[in-house]
Enzyme design. Structure first.
Site, PDB file in Angstrom:
ATOM      1  N   ASP A 159       0.845  -1.197   0.000  1.00  0.00           N
ATOM      2  CA  ASP A 159       0.000   0.000   0.000  1.00  0.00           C
ATOM      3  C   ASP A 159       0.880   1.247   0.000  1.00  0.00           C
ATOM      4  OD1 ASP A 159      -2.190  -1.661   0.193  1.00  0.00           O
ATOM      5  OD2 ASP A 159      -2.285  -1.528   2.375  1.00  0.00           O
TER       6      ASP A 159
HETATM    7  N1  URA Z   1      -1.052  -5.982   3.823  1.00  0.00           N
HETATM    8  C1  URA Z   1      -1.610  -4.753   3.812  1.00  0.00           C
HETATM    9  O1  URA Z   1      -2.671  -4.542   4.372  1.00  0.00           O
HETATM   10  N2  URA Z   1      -0.943  -3.771   3.175  1.00  0.00           N
HETATM   11  C2  URA Z   1       0.260  -3.950   2.578  1.00  0.00           C
HETATM   12  O2  URA Z   1       0.818  -3.010   2.019  1.00  0.00           O
HETATM   13  C3  URA Z   1       0.828  -5.232   2.594  1.00  0.00           C
HETATM   14  C4  URA Z   1       0.148  -6.242   3.226  1.00  0.00           C
END
Ligand code: URA
Length: 238
Positions: A102
């Site tokens: 993310d």
């Molecule tokens: N899980 C998440 O919620 N976000 C990420 O960036 C990676 C794994």
């Protein structure tokens, strides 16, 4: 790179010649006859010998410490992308991030132009483990550890595989944990904690399979995989 592409690039073979090379058992990988033109190879890991000649590939593999605010999409109108953090001179056109983090997640991201390796690392069957350092907005309890071990069910009913949660510190308002998962569902870590009524405040990926985030790799910077790190990825070359 696919073996037939390596041969075509190095020897400018026609399709007919390519077929003949395989049929005549003239293609050897690490000294063994190879019959699959689709086999993924890298000359730093495999000895590629075709009709007596040694062939080379030129893939790149980078470990990036992704900072917050950068997206893992290949292109983005609004935000800087992970591949844009790589100097232009070291950035092949088909460089891409293996998996997605993310925008607000930091930590280890593998970037490569070996598309087949990236694809194979992300297959559920590959069961590549990922470990995250997670800061959560509430106390994390031993009941949570048990729930993660049993397999979290997201709001909405999606089942996750068992995951290992280790509590580093826990108090009301702030906990730090290490979480290891073997799959890569969309927003997986955040949704796992949401299913326990908790919110992720900060998320950092520390490892992916055999690759670990180097302690001295400053956020926003990258380095090439060492030969040793690349060798540990050899089992994922199919
Ligand atoms: N899980 C998440 O919620 N976000 C990420 O960036 C990676 C794994």
């Amino acid at each position: 790179m696919r073996l037939d592409k390596v041969i075509e690039q190095n020897l400018q073979t026609t399709r007919k010649e390519m077929k003949r090379l395989f049929l005549m058992k003239k293609v050897l990988i690490d000294g063994m006859v190879e019959l699959s033109p689709q086999r993924n190879v890298d000359s730093r890991l495999h000895e590629i010998q075709v009709d007596g000649q040694k062939l080379r590939t030129s893939h790149v593999y980078y470990l990036l410490n992704k900072p917050a605010g950068v997206v893992t999409a290949k292109k983005d109108e609004k935000f800087q992308t992970a591949t844009q953090l790589v100097a232009e001179a070291e950035r092949p056109a088909d460089l891409y991030p293996v998996g997605r983090l993310d925008r607000d997640t930091t930590g280890l991201l593998l970037l490569t132009d070996n598309g087949q390796l990236g694809y194979d690392l992300l297959q559920p069957g590959a069961k590549v483990t990922k470990t995250y350092h997670v800061i959560v907005n509430e106390a994390v309890t031993i009941e949570d550890v048990a729930a993660f071990k049993a397999g979290i069910v997201f709001h909405g009913g999606v089942h996750c595989q068992p995951a290992q949660l280790n509590i580093l510190s826990s108090k009301s308002g702030h906990s730090e944990v290490l979480l290891t998962i073997k799959e890569g569902k969309f927003h997986q870590v955040k949704k796992m904690f949401l299913a326990c009524g908790k919110k992720v405040i900060k998320l950092t990926r520390l490892s992916m399979g055999p690759l670990a985030l180097p302690e001295d790799l400053v956020e926003g910077t990258y380095r090439q995989l060492t030969l040793n790190e690349l060798q540990q990825l050899k089992i994922y070359f199919r």
